[in-house]
Design a protein around this motif. Sequence first.
Motif, PDB file in Angstrom:
ATOM      1  N   MET A  93      16.214  -3.890  -3.840  1.00 10.53           N
ATOM      2  CA  MET A  93      16.973  -3.585  -5.179  1.00 10.53           C
ATOM      3  C   MET A  93      15.975  -3.600  -6.321  1.00 10.53           C
ATOM      4  SD  MET A  93      20.264  -5.824  -4.007  1.00 10.53           S
ATOM      5  CE  MET A  93      20.940  -5.780  -5.480  1.00 10.53           C
ATOM      6  N   ALA A  94      15.024  -4.399  -6.202  1.00 12.36           N
ATOM      7  CA  ALA A  94      14.058  -4.785  -7.325  1.00 12.36           C
ATOM      8  C   ALA A  94      13.223  -3.540  -7.639  1.00 12.36           C
ATOM      9  CB  ALA A  94      13.035  -5.872  -7.096  1.00 12.36           C
ATOM     10  N   PHE A  95      12.953  -2.881  -6.596  1.00  9.65           N
ATOM     11  CA  PHE A  95      12.345  -1.310  -6.955  1.00  9.65           C
ATOM     12  C   PHE A  95      13.312  -0.263  -7.593  1.00  9.65           C
ATOM     13  CE2 PHE A  95       8.846  -3.583  -4.714  1.00  9.65           C
ATOM     14  CZ  PHE A  95       7.722  -2.755  -5.256  1.00  9.65           C
ATOM     15  N   ALA A  96      14.556  -0.498  -6.637  1.00 12.87           N
ATOM     16  CA  ALA A  96      15.230   0.617  -7.139  1.00 12.87           C
ATOM     17  C   ALA A  96      15.962   0.594  -8.539  1.00 12.87           C
ATOM     18  CB  ALA A  96      16.728   0.747  -6.234  1.00 12.87           C
ATOM     19  N   LEU A  97      16.068  -0.809  -9.144  1.00 10.39           N
ATOM     20  CA  LEU A  97      16.565  -0.986 -10.459  1.00 10.39           C
ATOM     21  C   LEU A  97      15.561  -1.608 -11.482  1.00 10.39           C
ATOM     22  CD1 LEU A  97      19.714  -3.133  -9.036  1.00 10.39           C
ATOM     23  CD2 LEU A  97      19.652  -0.808  -9.866  1.00 10.39           C
ATOM     24  N   ALA A  98      14.116  -1.248 -11.241  1.00  7.91           N
ATOM     25  CA  ALA A  98      13.115  -1.514 -11.894  1.00  7.91           C
ATOM     26  C   ALA A  98      13.315  -1.022 -13.317  1.00  7.91           C
ATOM     27  CB  ALA A  98      11.815  -1.360 -11.409  1.00  7.91           C
ATOM     28  N   PRO A  99      13.333  -2.294 -14.323  1.00  5.51           N
ATOM     29  CA  PRO A  99      13.571  -1.986 -15.873  1.00  5.51           C
ATOM     30  C   PRO A  99      12.216  -0.913 -16.345  1.00  5.51           C
ATOM     31  CG  PRO A  99      13.052  -4.086 -15.682  1.00  5.51           C
ATOM     32  CD  PRO A  99      13.207  -3.778 -14.350  1.00  5.51           C
ATOM     33  N   GLN A 100      11.249  -1.159 -15.657  1.00  7.65           N
ATOM     34  CA  GLN A 100       9.930  -0.282 -16.125  1.00  7.65           C
ATOM     35  C   GLN A 100       9.177  -0.113 -14.992  1.00  7.65           C
ATOM     36  OE1 GLN A 100       8.446  -4.230 -18.230  1.00  7.65           O
ATOM     37  NE2 GLN A 100       6.673  -3.140 -17.866  1.00  7.65           N
ATOM     38  N   ALA A 101       8.217   0.682 -15.360  1.00  8.18           N
ATOM     39  CA  ALA A 101       7.379   1.235 -14.091  1.00  8.18           C
ATOM     40  C   ALA A 101       6.537  -0.074 -13.348  1.00  8.18           C
ATOM     41  CB  ALA A 101       6.550   2.410 -14.451  1.00  8.18           C
ATOM     42  N   PRO A 102       6.472   0.148 -11.989  1.00  9.14           N
ATOM     43  CA  PRO A 102       5.661  -0.941 -11.407  1.00  9.14           C
ATOM     44  C   PRO A 102       4.164  -0.854 -11.905  1.00  9.14           C
ATOM     45  CG  PRO A 102       6.826   0.186  -9.778  1.00  9.14           C
ATOM     46  CD  PRO A 102       7.143   1.063 -11.104  1.00  9.14           C
ATOM     47  N   GLN A 103       3.765  -2.242 -12.157  1.00  6.25           N
ATOM     48  CA  GLN A 103       2.256  -2.216 -12.580  1.00  6.25           C
ATOM     49  C   GLN A 103       1.224  -3.055 -11.501  1.00  6.25           C
ATOM     50  OE1 GLN A 103       2.090  -3.707 -16.646  1.00  6.25           O
ATOM     51  NE2 GLN A 103       3.616  -2.601 -17.170  1.00  6.25           N
ATOM     52  N   PRO A 104       1.085  -2.416 -10.328  1.00  6.37           N
ATOM     53  CA  PRO A 104       0.317  -2.997  -9.396  1.00  6.37           C
ATOM     54  C   PRO A 104      -1.113  -3.413  -9.863  1.00  6.37           C
ATOM     55  CG  PRO A 104       0.513  -0.661  -8.842  1.00  6.37           C
ATOM     56  CD  PRO A 104       1.536  -0.863  -9.990  1.00  6.37           C
ATOM     57  N   GLU A 105      -1.651  -2.507 -10.814  1.00  2.00           N
ATOM     58  CA  GLU A 105      -2.843  -2.931 -11.380  1.00  2.00           C
ATOM     59  C   GLU A 105      -3.061  -4.301 -12.025  1.00  2.00           C
ATOM     60  OE1 GLU A 105      -0.691  -1.011 -14.610  1.00  2.00           O
ATOM     61  OE2 GLU A 105      -1.016  -0.609 -12.399  1.00  2.00           O
ATOM     62  N   THR A 106      -1.879  -4.656 -12.479  1.00  2.00           N
ATOM     63  CA  THR A 106      -1.759  -5.999 -13.160  1.00  2.00           C
ATOM     64  C   THR A 106      -1.443  -7.104 -12.157  1.00  2.00           C
ATOM     65  OG1 THR A 106      -0.908  -5.185 -14.965  1.00  2.00           O
ATOM     66  CG2 THR A 106      -0.291  -7.605 -14.760  1.00  2.00           C
ATOM     67  N   ALA A 107      -0.771  -7.012 -11.149  1.00  2.00           N
ATOM     68  CA  ALA A 107      -0.462  -7.841  -9.986  1.00  2.00           C
ATOM     69  C   ALA A 107      -1.442  -8.072  -9.082  1.00  2.00           C
ATOM     70  CB  ALA A 107       0.869  -7.616  -9.354  1.00  2.00           C
ATOM     71  N   PHE A 108      -2.226  -6.975  -8.956  1.00  2.00           N
ATOM     72  CA  PHE A 108      -3.251  -7.261  -7.834  1.00  2.00           C
ATOM     73  C   PHE A 108      -4.580  -6.842  -8.525  1.00  2.00           C
ATOM     74  CE2 PHE A 108       0.527  -6.037  -5.502  1.00  2.00           C
ATOM     75  CZ  PHE A 108       0.776  -6.882  -4.556  1.00  2.00           C
TER      76      PHE A 108
END
Length: 476
Positions: A170-185
Motif C-alpha cells: 500500500m505504501a508504494f501504491a499510494l506514495a505521495p512522491q517518488a521513492p528515493q532509495p538513494e537517500t534511504a540507502f
Amino acid sequence: MALEQRTLTVPALVVMIIAASAPLTAVAGGVTTNYAVTGMSSVPLSFLLIGAVLLVFSIGYTAMSRHIPNAGAFYAYVAEGLGRIVGVGAAMVALVSYNLMQIGIYGMFGFAAASFANATFNTAIPWWGMALVAWAAVGFLGMNRVDFSVKVLGIIVAAEFLVVVVYNIMAFALAPQAPQPETAFNFSDALAPGMGAVVAFTIAAFMGFESGTIYNEEVKDPQRTARRATMIAIVIIACFYAFSAFAVAVGEGADNVIAASAENGPDLLFVFFAAHAPTWFVDLANILFITSLFAALLAFHNVIARYFYSMGRGGALPKFLAVTSRTTHAPIAGSMAQSVLGLIVIIAFAIASRGQEPMYIVFTMFTWMTNSAAFGLVLLMALTSFAVIGYFARRKTDDSLVTRVIAPSISGIALFYVFAQIIINFDILLGVEDPGLLGYALQGIVIIPGVLASLAAAIIRLTGKGSQPATELSVL
C-alpha cells in the motif's frame, strides 16, 4: 533433568528467532521511533549494516555451538573462551538482560491490549490486567513442549509478516512522491555523525537472533540446525526490516517521514491503515500488533527458562532450577522462576503507575527495561566474539581461519562500537534529556550482578573449590 531431545528443525528454529524480534512491533514501533528520535533518513540502511555485522558474528558464534551444545549459549561460550570467572559474570549479565527484555515487554503489551479493548468495548481495564492475562498464558505455554510453542508462534509470525507486507504494498501504491532509495540507502551515511544513534536503536530489533544456539540440545541436528537457522533468520530480519523501513519513508514521503514519525510514533502505520484501509483491517492490524508482543514474550520466556536450567545444572544457580518436566521435558523450574520474577515486576509497576497517564508504563517499564537489556546483550555479543578467538586458539579443530579469528575479530570490534554508541546515546534511548542517576542505575542493574558474580567466582577459585568443566560453569 534432561531437556526434550531432537525435535526442533531449521524452520521451527527460524520461527522462534523471528518471533523474539517481533516483526510488526519492530516496524510499527522501532522504525518509526528511530526516524523520529534520530532525524536520520538512513534508517533502512542501518538494518543492512547491523545485519551484516551479526552475520559475521554468527560465523564464529554458531561454530562454537557445534562444539559446546549448551543451553546457556552466551555465558557458556564466554566461560570456554575467556575463562570461568568471566563466564560466571557473563551468566548473570545474560540472565538479567533477558529478564529485563522479557518483563519490560509486559508493559507495552498491557498498554496496547488494554487500550484496544477499552476503545473497542468501552471498558476500563487497567494495563496490568491485560499484562497478567499474558503472564498466565506465557507461563502455561512455557511449561509445555517447546514444539507446541513453535506452533503458536508460527501462526502469529506469519500473520505479522502478512500485515507488514500489505502495508509495504500500500505504501508504494499510494506514495505521495517518488521513492528515493538513494537517500534511504546512502552508504556514505554509514560514518555520518548521527548514525551511531540510529544503529543503537536498530540493533534492538535484532535482539533474540542469538537464541537459536540456546536450543542446541533440542534440535534434530546440533551440527547444522542452529547455524543454518541463525543465518537464515538474520538475513530475513535484516532484509525485511530494511525494505519495510524504506516503505515507511515511501508511504509518508521522504520529505515528511521524520515529521510524521515524530507526530504519530508507533501509531504511524495504524494511522496510515485508518486512512486507506477498511475498519476491520485496522482492527486486525491492532490485534496482530498485540499478538506480536505476545510472541516476543513467549520466545524470550523460553530462552530465559533454558538459561535458568543451564545455570542450575552447572551450579551457578541453585540445582532445583535444573528440574525438567517428566512429561513435556520442558525446564519447568526455570519457567516458573521467570514467571515469578515477571509477576513481581508487574505488581511493582502496577502500584507505581496508579494515578499516572496511560503512556507512563510505556515510557518507564517498557522503555527503561528493554533498552537496558539491549545494553547488556550487545556487551555479551562483543565479549562472545573475543571468546570465540580464545576458544579456538586453545583447541585444534578443522574450522577455518575466517571462522576462528577473522570473523570474530571484525564482529567484536563492530559490536564494541555499537555498545559504545548505546552508552553515548543512552539518554536518547530512554527518551529523556538528562537521564542522570536513572541512566547509571539502569546500566548498573545489568553490569553490577555480573561484576559481583565474577568476584564471587574468583574468591571461590582462590579457595580451591572450583573443579568442574567450564562448559557446565560450576563455581562451587
